[in-house]
Scaffold this motif. Structure first.
Motif, short mmCIF file in Angstrom:
data_model
loop_
_atom_site.label_atom_id
_atom_site.label_comp_id
_atom_site.label_asym_id
_atom_site.label_seq_id
_atom_site.Cartn_x
_atom_site.Cartn_y
_atom_site.Cartn_z
N GLU A 36 0.82 -1.22 0.00
CA GLU A 36 0.00 0.00 0.00
C GLU A 36 0.85 1.26 0.00
O GLU A 36 0.34 2.36 -0.22
CB GLU A 36 -0.93 -0.01 1.22
CG GLU A 36 -1.99 -1.10 1.13
CD GLU A 36 -2.83 -1.22 2.39
OE1 GLU A 36 -2.64 -0.41 3.32
OE2 GLU A 36 -3.66 -2.15 2.44
N LEU A 37 2.15 1.12 0.25
CA LEU A 37 3.04 2.28 0.25
C LEU A 37 3.76 2.45 -1.09
O LEU A 37 4.48 3.43 -1.28
CB LEU A 37 4.06 2.16 1.39
CG LEU A 37 3.43 2.14 2.80
CD1 LEU A 37 4.51 1.88 3.86
CD2 LEU A 37 2.73 3.46 3.10
N HIS A 38 3.58 1.50 -2.00
CA HIS A 38 4.18 1.66 -3.33
C HIS A 38 3.56 2.86 -4.04
O HIS A 38 2.33 3.03 -4.00
CB HIS A 38 3.91 0.43 -4.20
CG HIS A 38 4.92 -0.67 -4.07
ND1 HIS A 38 6.27 -0.49 -4.29
CD2 HIS A 38 4.77 -1.98 -3.76
CE1 HIS A 38 6.90 -1.64 -4.12
NE2 HIS A 38 6.02 -2.56 -3.79
N PRO A 39 4.36 3.66 -4.76
CA PRO A 39 3.75 4.68 -5.62
C PRO A 39 3.00 3.99 -6.77
O PRO A 39 3.34 2.85 -7.13
CB PRO A 39 4.95 5.48 -6.14
CG PRO A 39 6.12 4.56 -6.01
CD PRO A 39 5.83 3.65 -4.84
N PRO A 40 1.99 4.65 -7.32
CA PRO A 40 1.23 4.03 -8.40
C PRO A 40 2.11 3.56 -9.56
O PRO A 40 1.82 2.55 -10.20
CB PRO A 40 0.29 5.15 -8.86
CG PRO A 40 0.15 6.04 -7.66
CD PRO A 40 1.46 5.96 -6.93
N SER A 41 3.21 4.27 -9.80
CA SER A 41 4.09 3.87 -10.92
C SER A 41 4.68 2.48 -10.70
O SER A 41 4.85 1.71 -11.65
CB SER A 41 5.20 4.91 -11.11
OG SER A 41 5.90 5.08 -9.88
N ASN A 42 5.00 2.16 -9.45
CA ASN A 42 5.53 0.81 -9.16
C ASN A 42 4.46 -0.25 -9.36
O ASN A 42 4.73 -1.32 -9.93
CB ASN A 42 6.06 0.75 -7.72
CG ASN A 42 7.43 1.38 -7.55
OD1 ASN A 42 8.00 1.90 -8.52
ND2 ASN A 42 7.95 1.35 -6.34
N ASP A 56 13.56 2.01 -8.32
CA ASP A 56 12.10 2.03 -8.08
C ASP A 56 11.80 1.80 -6.61
O ASP A 56 10.86 2.36 -6.05
CB ASP A 56 11.40 0.91 -8.86
CG ASP A 56 11.44 1.12 -10.37
OD1 ASP A 56 11.39 2.28 -10.80
OD2 ASP A 56 11.52 0.09 -11.09
N ARG A 57 12.60 0.94 -5.99
CA ARG A 57 12.28 0.54 -4.61
C ARG A 57 12.82 1.53 -3.57
O ARG A 57 12.40 1.49 -2.42
CB ARG A 57 12.85 -0.85 -4.32
CG ARG A 57 12.18 -1.97 -5.11
CD ARG A 57 12.67 -3.33 -4.64
NE ARG A 57 12.06 -4.42 -5.37
CZ ARG A 57 12.66 -5.11 -6.35
NH1 ARG A 57 13.90 -4.80 -6.71
NH2 ARG A 57 12.03 -6.09 -6.97
N PRO A 59 12.70 4.98 -2.74
CA PRO A 59 11.81 5.83 -1.93
C PRO A 59 10.77 5.02 -1.16
O PRO A 59 10.38 5.39 -0.04
CB PRO A 59 11.12 6.73 -2.98
CG PRO A 59 11.96 6.64 -4.21
CD PRO A 59 12.62 5.30 -4.18
N TRP A 60 10.35 3.92 -1.76
CA TRP A 60 9.36 3.05 -1.10
C TRP A 60 9.94 2.47 0.19
O TRP A 60 9.29 2.50 1.26
CB TRP A 60 8.98 1.95 -2.10
CG TRP A 60 8.17 0.81 -1.60
CD1 TRP A 60 6.86 0.84 -1.19
CD2 TRP A 60 8.59 -0.56 -1.49
NE1 TRP A 60 6.46 -0.43 -0.84
CE2 TRP A 60 7.49 -1.29 -1.01
CE3 TRP A 60 9.78 -1.24 -1.77
CZ2 TRP A 60 7.56 -2.68 -0.79
CZ3 TRP A 60 9.85 -2.61 -1.55
CH2 TRP A 60 8.74 -3.30 -1.06
N ASP A 63 10.04 5.02 2.90
CA ASP A 63 8.72 5.22 3.51
C ASP A 63 8.42 4.12 4.54
O ASP A 63 7.84 4.38 5.60
CB ASP A 63 7.62 5.23 2.44
CG ASP A 63 7.58 6.53 1.67
OD1 ASP A 63 8.25 7.50 2.08
OD2 ASP A 63 6.89 6.58 0.63
#
Ligand SMILES: Nc1ncnc2c1ncn2[C@@H]1O[C@H](COP(=O)(O)OP(=O)(O)O)[C@@H](O)[C@H]1O
Ligand SMILES: O=C(O)[C@H](O)[C@@H](O)[C@H](O)[C@H](O)COP(=O)(O)O
Length: 181
Positions: A36-42, A56-57, A59-60, A63
């Motif tokens: 649920e913390l992944h940005p939509p792009s991921n 990709d991972r 910033p996730w 968080d």
């Protein structure tokens, strides 16, 4: 008070969400879901069958580290389902300062693929399982945690994880007591 945090890790479909939920049920710990913390792009990328990169991972993971550290500092025990596939990803999770116990759910690729194929309500395609296994790094000496064969029920796995962690639950007060914190 620093509150203990548990990260249930492993490849897609190994049972992280199910076991994290069971641990939360038993202990009353705050439940998190890293998906649920992944940005939509991921999510979009994985949905199209493209594995995420380290970039990709990045910033996730930051968080999730914040989620863990905030809970620890606020005295709120937590459990979160997060793939945490590489040692360096786990280093990011630990970098926030939260005391983390990792629970690595391991299972045979075919067993997991069967579970993923039976799952109809999830964005993650089974075709990404090979890339997940190819980058998976097991817990190394010095990392606090345990590996469990993910073949029992989620409730039994949750109890085994809690026994191994040294974290106990007070039956009258559903919260962690003791532990490595
Ligand atoms: N220990 C288990 N035994 C049998 N089925 C399981 C078990 N753990 C999870 N499952 C099932 O396998 C699928 C994937 O589980 P899930 O918890 O979503 O894994 P993850 O969060 O690692 O992707 C789900 O359909 C779930 O109901
Ligand atoms: O780092 C990754 O590649 C992803 O986090 C991945 O490992 C994760 O598993 C997916 O988000 C699928 O979600 P499930 O793990 O819930 O299947």
């Amino acid at each position: 008070m620093t509150a203990p945090q548990i990260v249930v890790m492993g490849v897609a479909g190994c049972g992280k969400t199910s076991v994290a939920h069971a641990i939360s049920q038993i202990t009353g710990a705050r439940l998190g879901e890293a998906d649920e913390l992944h940005p939509p792009s991921n999510i979009d990328k994985m949905s199209r069958g493209i594995p995420l990169t380290d970039d990709d991972r990045g910033p996730w993971l930051e968080d999730i580290a914040r989620w863990l550290a905030d809970g620890a500092e606020a005295g709120i025990p937590g459990v979160i389902a997060c793939s945490a596939l590489k040692r360096r990803y786990r280093d990011v999770l630990r970098s926030g300062g939260a005391p983390i116990f990792f629970v690595h759910l391991r299972a045979d690729r075919n067993l997991i693929a069967g579970r993923m194929n039976a799952r109809t309500d999830h964005f993650m395609p089974t075709s990404l399982l090979d890339s997940q296994f190819s980058i998976l790094e097991r817990l190394r000496p010095g990392e606090i945690g345990i590996e469990l064969e993910a073949v029992q029920t989620p409730a039994d796995l949750a109890r085994a994880a809690l026994d191994a962690s040294g974290l106990h639950t007070d039956q009258d007060r559903p919260t962690f007591i003791g532990g490595p914190a």
